[in-house]
Design an enzyme around this catalytic site. Structure first.
Site, PDB file in Angstrom:
ATOM      1  N   SER A 289       0.951  -1.005  -0.090  1.00 46.55           N
ATOM      2  CA  SER A 289      -0.178  -0.028   0.025  1.00 46.55           C
ATOM      3  C   SER A 289       0.870   1.158  -0.051  1.00 46.55           C
ATOM      4  O   SER A 289       1.425   1.714  -1.102  1.00 46.55           O
ATOM      5  CB  SER A 289      -0.963  -0.240   0.963  1.00 46.55           C
ATOM      6  OG  SER A 289      -2.000   0.881   1.227  1.00 46.55           O
ATOM      7  N   ASP A 300      10.714   5.361  -9.685  1.00 44.55           N
ATOM      8  CA  ASP A 300      10.568   5.897 -11.012  1.00 44.55           C
ATOM      9  C   ASP A 300      11.143   7.159 -11.572  1.00 44.55           C
ATOM     10  O   ASP A 300      11.674   7.416 -12.507  1.00 44.55           O
ATOM     11  CB  ASP A 300       8.863   5.902 -11.290  1.00 44.55           C
ATOM     12  CG  ASP A 300       8.234   4.571 -11.736  1.00 44.55           C
ATOM     13  OD1 ASP A 300       9.117   3.643 -11.560  1.00 44.55           O
ATOM     14  OD2 ASP A 300       7.087   4.740 -11.836  1.00 44.55           O
ATOM     15  N   LYS A 314      -0.701  -4.258  -3.135  1.00 44.36           N
ATOM     16  CA  LYS A 314      -1.894  -3.924  -2.726  1.00 44.36           C
ATOM     17  C   LYS A 314      -2.140  -2.290  -3.121  1.00 44.36           C
ATOM     18  O   LYS A 314      -1.742  -1.423  -2.652  1.00 44.36           O
ATOM     19  CB  LYS A 314      -1.792  -3.716  -1.295  1.00 44.36           C
ATOM     20  CG  LYS A 314      -3.026  -2.979  -0.485  1.00 44.36           C
ATOM     21  CD  LYS A 314      -4.426  -3.635  -0.776  1.00 44.36           C
ATOM     22  CE  LYS A 314      -5.459  -3.101   0.007  1.00 44.36           C
ATOM     23  NZ  LYS A 314      -6.027  -1.621  -0.422  1.00 44.36           N
TER      24      LYS A 314
END
Length: 541
Positions: A289, A300, A314
């Protein structure tokens, strides 16, 4: 909260527009509603036991949601709605102990300092056998936790069984708000590498992390390891603020995409506190999460090298729709994506609305592990969908956050697994002996405790008195495992979690790899170059 940001509401409250979809259907599409009406009518009139109309409709609605086979979607009763509102609204209190399932028995694994549980003398290894007037036999961990916790200032009676004590121990607790730190400690490792474990995203996570990083920098830290392993997530707003600490303003952190194509993006808002310090993020299979939002954004944007195991995956958003009669429908309505477009959600096998876990590596036959495709390798990682980071590095999708360098946790040898299984049969007794003997050793430990043959033999004698018998062959093959148990316990009791972590580094392969990479690189780009070279070497023919 560290920065002003429009409130992110993880749980959206909305009213249903229509009470029944059949109103919009043509005659050609009415076979479904007619089927439901017929079944409801027959059950109401002919079922062997009488079912009230309200119960009948609730069962039908609950069955519809259950058949979605989504572990996160559920129909909440009025009581569950009240509990949900209480826990998400901050009015959440407990007694200060952590519980875990040990062979079907709810057992105390941690007692937090300065809490009702500590003041009452609750010990690691005690078993919860009753809450108020209800036996906990057959209860899940979540049910026990939900029953013990409640509104601050209210009372709850918990009854414990303690190995070696014949009479159950009943304690009347007054619930209080328990603050468990998000950052339990922050330490300086070799080569001026700062290490910060972030265990949860609670309401003070950003504040605690920022303070820890600033302190380490004042002490001369030239690199940082952020450990998100075992972090299940928490308050999503905190994941955005924590990402702010490392990225400049205006950078995408994550986006939410719904079925109708609607996209909502979240971006950084403030100047980074740590814009250039070489950074490694450690992830594990239970990082989930909010942990995945942070790790994915930093990977990224080429701000962190990620080391460890692929995260849980999740990446779903749940919305809560209020219904008549005090009910509510919690429904999965969207997915989280990283800035490069990777979905965080990982598809996995679900049966009866529950995840079917992959078997642990040590539970698989040894001759099958090498070929088992559930054990991720650098080669299997390359079969995943490939994306590009901001600087053009290849990052991998397929659900969860895939590390730049895969490092499996140190696993037990076959002989160490055997002794662990022998201990499992008498887990509570072993826990008590480990705690009590560890406490004795901690009183004379000088901060650098190492298990001696005499200590090992005494531990064996004491668990033998509790009925835990281990033959010589089994014992001699598992001494490393025994040493680790004793050293961790003594270090934690003598000097706290930070000393225990230092003691445990030799057993922590992902952390050792992170230290090794940071010792070789001076900049973030150096880390990526080192990682690329290592991965290329490991996968070349």
């Amino acid at each position: 909260m560290r920065r002003n940001r429009p409130l992110l509401i993880a749980v959206v409250l909305a009213l249903p527009i229509l009470s029944g979809g059949a109103l919009l259907q043509s005659r050609a599409d009415r076979s479904g509603p007619e089927l439901l009406d017929q079944v409801l009518g027959i059950v109401s009139a002919r079922f062997v036991e009488q079912v009230t109309p309200s119960d009948l409709y609730e069962k039908a609605a609950r069955g519809l949601v259950d058949e979605l086979n989504d572990p996160y979607s559920e129909l909440l009763t009025p009581k569950q709605v009240a509990d949900f509102t209480r826990t998400t609204g901050g009015r959440y209190a407990g007694v200060g102990m952590q519980i875990e399932d040990q062979n079907g028995v709810v057992t105390i694994s941690t007692v937090f300092p300065n809490t009702p549980a500590e003041r009452a003398g609750i010990r690691v290894g005690d078993r919860v056998v009753q809450v108020d007037s209800q036996s906990t036999r057959g209860w899940s961990i979540s049910r026990v936790s939900e029953t013990i916790t409640g509104t601050p200032g209210t009372k709850v009676k918990v009854t414990f069984a303690r190995p070696g004590v014949a009479t159950p121990i009943a304690i009347d607790f007054v619930r209080q708000v328990i603050h468990i730190p998000a950052v339990p400690y922050a330490i300086m490792l070799e080569n001026r590498i700062g290490y910060v474990p972030l265990q949860r995203f609670n309401e003070t996570a950003t504040q605690e992390l920022e303070a820890s990083i600033r302190r380490l920098q004042r002490e001369g830290a030239t690199a940082l390891i952020l450990d998100l392993r075992e972090n299940p997530g928490g308050i999503l707003e905190q994941s955005l603020d924590i990402t702010d600490l490392f990225l400049p303003p205006g950078q995408e952190i994550a986006s939410v995409r719904s079925r109708n194509g609607e996209v909502q993006k979240y971006t950084t808002r403030a100047q980074a506190v740590v814009p250039n310090l070489p950074l490694v993020v450690l992830t594990g299979e239970y990082s989930a999460s909010a942990s995945e939002i942070v790790a994915g954004a930093l990977q990224d944007h080429d701000r962190a090298l990620v080391i460890g195991a692929t995260t849980f995956g999740k990446g779903l958003v749940q919305s809560v729709f209020t219904l008549d009669g005090g009910y509510a429908l919690k429904l999965t309505t969207a997915k989280w994506y990283t800035p490069s477009g990777r979905t965080i959600h990982r598809e996995r096998k679900i049966e009866n609305g529950r995840f079917v876990p992959d078997p642990e590596p040590q539970q698989r036959p040894s001759d099958a592990r090498a070929a088992d495709d559930t054990i991720e390798t650098e080669a299997s990682k390359r079969e995943k969908p490939a994306y590009r980071s901001k600087a053009g590095r290849v990052v991998y999708g397929g659900g969860g956050i895939t590390p730049d360098i895969l490092v499996r946790d140190d696993t037990l040898t076959t002989r160490e697994q055997n002794i662990a299984r022998a201990f499992a049969a008498k887990t509570q007794d072993v826990y008590i002996v480990l705690h009590d003997y560890g406490l004795e050793l901690a009183r004379t430990a000088n901060g650098n405790y190492a298990t001696t043959p005499a200590h090992r033999a005494e531990f064996r004698r004491r668990i033998g008195e509790k009925g835990v018998t281990v033959d010589d062959t089994l014992w001699n093959g598992g001494t490393r495992y025994v040493d680790r148990l004793l050293e961790q316990r003594v270090a934690r009791l003598a000097s706290g979690d930070s000393t225990a972590k230092r003691q445990d580094i030799r057993f922590d392969a992902p952390l050792r790899r992170a230290i090794d990479v940071l010792k070789q690189g001076q900049t973030q780009q150096d880390l990526f170059t080192i990682a690329a070279a290592r991965v290329s070497t490991r996968t070349s023919p």
